[in-house]
Design an enzyme around this catalytic site. Structure first.
Site, mmCIF file in Angstrom:
data_model
loop_
_atom_site.group_PDB
_atom_site.id
_atom_site.type_symbol
_atom_site.label_atom_id
_atom_site.label_comp_id
_atom_site.label_asym_id
_atom_site.label_seq_id
_atom_site.Cartn_x
_atom_site.Cartn_y
_atom_site.Cartn_z
ATOM 1 N N ASP A 172 -6.770 10.150 10.215
ATOM 2 C CA ASP A 172 -6.565 9.749 8.816
ATOM 3 C C ASP A 172 -7.528 8.612 8.489
ATOM 4 O O ASP A 172 -7.174 7.629 7.857
ATOM 5 C CB ASP A 172 -5.110 9.316 8.602
ATOM 6 C CG ASP A 172 -4.797 9.096 7.128
ATOM 7 O OD1 ASP A 172 -5.532 9.624 6.271
ATOM 8 O OD2 ASP A 172 -3.820 8.379 6.834
ATOM 9 N N GLY A 218 0.823 -1.196 0.000
ATOM 10 C CA GLY A 218 0.000 0.000 0.000
ATOM 11 C C GLY A 218 0.860 1.249 0.000
ATOM 12 O O GLY A 218 2.007 1.240 0.443
ATOM 13 N N GLY A 245 3.447 7.437 3.422
ATOM 14 C CA GLY A 245 4.513 6.528 3.059
ATOM 15 C C GLY A 245 3.975 5.195 2.621
ATOM 16 O O GLY A 245 2.778 5.028 2.371
ATOM 17 N N LYS A 267 4.543 0.188 8.342
ATOM 18 C CA LYS A 267 4.287 1.454 7.685
ATOM 19 C C LYS A 267 5.517 2.325 7.866
ATOM 20 O O LYS A 267 5.896 2.665 8.980
ATOM 21 C CB LYS A 267 3.057 2.111 8.321
ATOM 22 C CG LYS A 267 2.582 3.326 7.583
ATOM 23 C CD LYS A 267 1.162 3.679 8.006
ATOM 24 C CE LYS A 267 0.485 4.506 6.937
ATOM 25 N NZ LYS A 267 -0.958 4.422 6.988
#
Ligand SMILES: *[C@@H]1O[C@H](CO)[C@@H](O)[C@H](O)[C@H]1NC(C)=O
Ligand SMILES: *[C@@H]1O[C@H](CO)[C@@H](O)[C@H](O)[C@H]1NC(C)=O
Ligand SMILES: *[C@@H]1O[C@H](CO)[C@@H](O)[C@H](O)[C@H]1NC(C)=O
Ligand SMILES: *[C@@H]1O[C@H](CO)[C@@H](O)[C@H](O)[C@H]1NC(C)=O
Ligand SMILES: *[C@@H]1O[C@H](CO)[C@@H](O)[C@H](O)[C@H]1NC(C)=O
Ligand SMILES: *[C@@H]1O[C@H](CO)[C@@H](O)[C@H](O)[C@H]1NC(C)=O
Ligand SMILES: *[C@@H]1O[C@H](CO)[C@@H](O)[C@H](O)[C@H]1NC(C)=O
Ligand SMILES: *[C@@H]1O[C@H](CO)[C@@H](O)[C@H](O)[C@H]1NC(C)=O
Ligand SMILES: *[C@@H]1O[C@H](CO)[C@@H](O)[C@H](O)[C@H]1NC(C)=O
Ligand SMILES: *[C@@H]1O[C@H](CO)[C@@H](O)[C@H](O)[C@H]1NC(C)=O
Length: 872
Positions: free
Chosen positions: A702, A581, A586, A602
């Site tokens: 988010d 992803g 990032g 992540k």
């Protein structure tokens, strides 16, 4: 008889009377007849609500018409009402007056009644399907009047009593399925003599039948599928079966058959693919001719009293996948066969008297998944290639007379179970077992193995390790003692370690103390995790902290949960091929660890130099403490000392099926309404936990559908990607968010003009997700543009009839309408432009709970009065 002679007169009279009272000639149009029929049904979900006199019946849902040129342009009508939740007292007489009715399916409904006798007047029916319709009672003789029938499916009901011999009149029948009922008594021999066109006969799972296998079955020369399992058949297999040349599947399992399989069986069954004779009392030797069934795929004869050898040619059959012959009295050697050409997947021959060695050929079969030959008299040593099949998962050769050493199983990367107990194996336990990542069950007990227990076994996630009753010695690897629920070590006087009769005092006192200390730490650590005590973090951090600082590496790895991962592994995992992803902050990498576990990492591009290690650790620790089933677990983080870049390590569940965004953006959003509500509720509960159960409040900041992961068949939602702003800092957070146009629509409008972020911004984002779930706005537009769902909805909301245009038509129905509308209203409140008009997350969760309850219990009225739900 008197009644019968009166009947015509009675009919005439009643027709006249009807004619005089109401214009009943109209009731003879198919339209009216079908409406009459509909009126007799209970249709709680309104599946037939579109059946109305204003549309031609051929256009009604579940009705299909065909014009037959051959029969003078008569219309033939098929009615398929399966699985509509129907019940009620079927008005079959109206139905049967519909001209040209050739097919009727009432399968999978809840009629809870006997077969209406009037159904026998549907003279033109070619197909009748009442399967799983909750019918009961006897099978009426009158079914024999349906002489046009080609297919009759009465399976999976509660029909009882005898199979009427009159069914023999249905000479054109090709499918007769009476399986899974409560039929009883003896099958009438005349029954089957006449049904020579049958392709499929299913009498299975009628446990009260008490019959021999009728010889007449052998006359049904067209028979391709014969299912007679689990129906109490006794006696022998008739010789007439030898002539069923079209047979593809024969299932006689779970009966009381006895005697031998007739000689020559198989010779003429050239199309046979499935043969199941298992769980009977059959005996004697199997005819060699079975191996001439060259198309055979499944061969099941287990749980009988067969003796002698298995037909020699069986092993060489090119399409054979399954041999199940366990629990018999077979003897003889297992012979070599051309294993390279075989497609065998499962061989189960346990509990027989096979002798001699295990053939090399077994290891040559590339498709072999299970080889199970326990409780036999096999001897000699194991072929080195036994585990060469890339598919091999289960090896069970316990309780034979095998000897020699255990080969270094290297190639079976999918091996799950290895059972070698009760043989005469000698030598060491191969350390290479520790490399077989999914190996979970190991039973090596009752052999003569020597040496130590390889420390490599600690790499495995074992559920069972039984090495008892061998001659093993030395120290037991500590984590094997502390971590496993089921380790069996007894009967090895040479083993030492904590909890064993012998401690390892004698050889190395200093090492012993160390070992104990480790064991104690591990144990307390585990307890800590189990209690979810905050204290566990401290223990854990100390453990790991000392590890990484001692290596004085340029990076630091901090783990808050037991994960077997090293910084090197992580760095190696930051590889483009692992990217799953890309987001504003990032990339996300999926990294597989040595033990098979996976983590999602992540890597925050814009975190460089923002935080010192200490501050980053505090922030991450706060996030890692969050425990909720709908919030992704933060396992730890990775801090690059050189530039201060932070990577967050998340738990990655094996069962993850993708993100909500993946599902929503799929060409067709296939999640049903109930599931959508459940997903929304889970997300809401997770967010409510962040907002209301933590002080200071944790904000997500988010939230978007790509940050909602879905797990398992249940599509359990798990929210990820929260709190990133705390790690990257407000400036970078703002710049990333504004650079990511794709997700703009999730951002609350006040974002750009307020200094302080609030929980109501998360509520806005959640409202957007809710809109995505309830509308069809995210259907990929032709221009590929992503749609701002809030605008999309607002543009339509005020138009007359707008709501019906907003709700996703693929799931909108009478049953879901109310819930969808309530959800839409809730979503609109969440996405209100004025923050203060938005409900708090815990209130949202409560409202969704009420909607969810109503979606599961459609009978109950919507809880419009639940605290603060839908009032503006
Ligand atoms: C078709 O119609 C013609 C004349 O109307 C009639 O003679 C014939 O028997 C009919 N055929 C069938 C199969 O009904
Ligand atoms: C079927 O109907 C009977 C009454 O006729 C009722 O007692 C029974 O509960 C019903 N069964 C189901 C499954 O609805
Ligand atoms: C009868 O209907 C059920 C449910 O739709 C279906 O699974 C079954 O295949 C049908 N039977 C026949 C013979 O078509
Ligand atoms: C056998 O089937 C034919 C139709 O194929 C039918 O005419 C005949 O009556 C049936 N025989 C019996 C004994 O039911
Ligand atoms: C072995 O098979 C026999 C029948 O041949 C059965 O009675 C016995 O229970 C089986 N033993 C095991 C352990 O399954
Ligand atoms: C292996 O065989 C033994 C003996 O028949 C049996 O007890 C055990 O359950 C089998 N294990 C597996 C995984 O099939
Ligand atoms: C295996 O057993 C058979 C007798 O069943 C014997 O003749 C043979 O020598 C044995 N083989 C080995 C390798 O022990
Ligand atoms: C371990 O092996 C021993 C000896 O074969 C046996 O008695 C015991 O039941 C086994 N334990 C488990 C859990 O399989
Ligand atoms: C990182 O943040 C800076 C501002 O701090 C911004 O200019 C830059 O575009 C960001 N980089 C990315 C890849 O978002
Ligand atoms: C839409 O309806 C709302 C009230 O439901 C009203 O406040 C708003 O002004 C309307 N907007 C438009 C464009 O008609």
């Amino acid at each position: 008889m008197a009644a019968a002679t009166c009947l015509p007169l009675f009919v005439l009279v009643s027709v006249l009377m009807a004619a005089s009272t109401s214009p009943s000639s109209a009731a003879e149009t198919p339209q009216e007849l079908l409406l009459d029929f509909k009126a007799s049904l209970q249709d709680p979900s309104g599946a037939l609500s579109a059946w109305s006199s204003s549309t031609p019946y051929c256009n009604w849902p579940h009705v299909a018409c065909a014009i037959s040129a051959a029969a003078n342009a008569t219309v033939s009508v098929s009615i398929s009402l399966q699985g509509l939740g129907l019940s009620g007292d079927l008005a079959a007489s109206s139905l049967c007056r519909v001209r040209g009715l050739i097919a009727l399916s009432l399968a999978s409904n809840g009629f809870n009644q006997t077969i209406p006798l009037e159904l026998s007047r549907c003279a033109s029916l070619a197909s009748l399907n009442l399967s799983a319709g909750a019918f009961w009672g006897p099978l009426p003789e009158q079914l024999a009047m349906l002489t046009s029938l080609v297919s009759l499916d009465l399976s999976r009901n509660s029909f009882e009593g005898q199979v009427p011999a009159g069914l023999a009149a249905l000479g054109g029948l090709q499918v007769l399925d009476l399986g899974e009922n409560l039929l009883s008594g003896v099958l009438h021999p005349a029954l089957f003599g006449n049904l020579t066109s049958l392709h499929l006969l299913d009498l299975s799972r009628n446990q009260f039948l008490d019959s021999e296998l009728p010889r007449e079955l052998g006359r049904m020369s067209s028979l391709r599928w014969l299912f007679l399992q689990g129906s109490g058949f006794s006696g022998v297999i008739p010789e007439s079966f030898l002539g069923l040349e079209q047979l593809e599947a024969l299932d006689l399992s779970m009966n009381n058959l006895a005697g031998v399989v007739p000689p020559g069986f198989g010779l003429r069954l050239q199309k046979l693919m499935t043969l199941d004779l298992s769980q009977n009392g059959l005996s004697g030797q199997l005819p060699e001719e079975i191996a001439s069934c060259s198309m055979l795929r499944r061969f099941e004869v287990h749980d009988n009293a067969f003796s002698g050898e298995l037909p020699a040619g069986l092993w060489s059959l090119p399409d054979l996948r399954v041999i199940r012959a366990q629990n018999n009295r077979f003897t003889g050697r297992l012979r070599e066969f051309p294993g390279g050409q075989s497609r065998l997947e499962q061989v189960q021959i346990d509990n027989n008297s096979f002798s001699g060695g295990i053939p090399q050929s077994i290891g040559l079969v590339r498709t072999m998944y299970r080889f199970s030959a326990s409780l036999n008299e096999l001897n000699g040593s194991l072929p080195d290639n036994l585990c060469d099949s890339p598919a091999m998962s289960i090896i069970n050769i316990s309780r034979n007379a095998l000897s020699g050493t255990i080969p270094a199983f290297k190639n079976c990367r999918r091996l799950v179970s290895l059972y070698l107990a009760g043989n005469g194996f000698t030598g060491p336990i191969p350390a290479s077992l520790g490399d077989l990542q999914v190996l979970t069950y190991i039973d090596l007990s009752s052999n003569a193995l020597t040496g130590g227990i390889p420390t490599e076994l600690q790499n495995l996630k074992l559920a069972l390790l039984n090495v008892s009753y061998n001659q093993l010695s030395g120290r037991v690897p500590p984590s094997l003692i502390t971590e496993l629920p089921a380790v069996f070590l007894q009967g090895n006087p040479g083993l030492c370690g904590p909890g064993l009769p012998k401690d390892c005092d004698a050889d190395a006192p200093s090492r012993r103390r160390q070992g104990l200390a480790v064991a104690a730490t591990v144990a307390s650590f585990l307890t800590g995790v189990a209690l979810l005590a905050v204290g566990a973090f401290a223990v854990c951090k100390r453990l790991r902290g000392s590890e990484s600082s001692s290596s004085s590496s340029p990076w630091k790895l901090v783990l808050f949960h037991p994960v077997r991962i090293t910084g090197e592994e992580l760095l190696a995992g930051f590889h483009d091929k692992n990217i799953i992803g890309r987001g504003a902050f990032g990339r996300v990498y999926l990294i597989e660890l040595q033990d098979g576990q996976k983590v999602a990492v992540k890597r925050l591009v814009n975190s460089s130099g923002k935080l010192t290690f200490r501050v980053a650790k505090n922030e991450m620790e706060a996030l890692a403490k969050i425990r909720h089933k709908n919030i992704a677990k933060v396992l730890g983080f990775f801090y690059s000392g050189s530039d201060g870049e932070v990577s967050i390590i998340y738990d990655h569940s094996q069962s993850q099926v993708g993100s909500l965004q993946d599902l929503i953006c799929a060409p067709k959003l296939t999640i049903c309404w109930k599931d959508r509500v459940r997903i929304a509720l889970g997300v809401a509960q997770g967010l409510a936990h962040l907002h209301h159960d933590h002080a200071p409040q944790v904000l997500h900041r988010d939230l978007k559908s790509s940050n909602v992961l879905l797990l398992g068949d249940e599509l359990e939602p798990r929210v990820t990607g929260f709190g990133i702003d705390r790690v990257v800092g407000e400036m970078a957070y703002q710049s990333c968010m504004s650079s990511d146009l794709n997700y703009k629509c999730y951002v609350a409008p006040e974002q750009s003009c307020t200094k302080k972020p609030t929980h109501l911004m998360d509520v806005y984002s959640f409202g957007v997700i809710l809109l995505e779930l309830v509308t069809a706005a995210q259907r990929p537009a032709s221009d590929g543009e992503s749609v701002d769902v809030v605008k999309w909805v607002r543009r339509r909301a005020n138009v007359t009839d707008g709501v019906s245009q907003i709700l996703d038509p693929s799931i909108a129905s009478a049953a879901t309408q109310k819930g969808m509308q309530a959800t839409l209203e809730l979503a609109l409140r969440c996405t209100s432009v004025v923050p203060d008009r938005r409900p708090a997350m815990d209130e949202v969760a409560r409202s969704l709970q009420a909607i969810s309850f109503a979606s599961v219990h459609p009978q109950t009225p919507m809880l419009t009065k639940s605290p603060g739900t839908l009032e503006p």
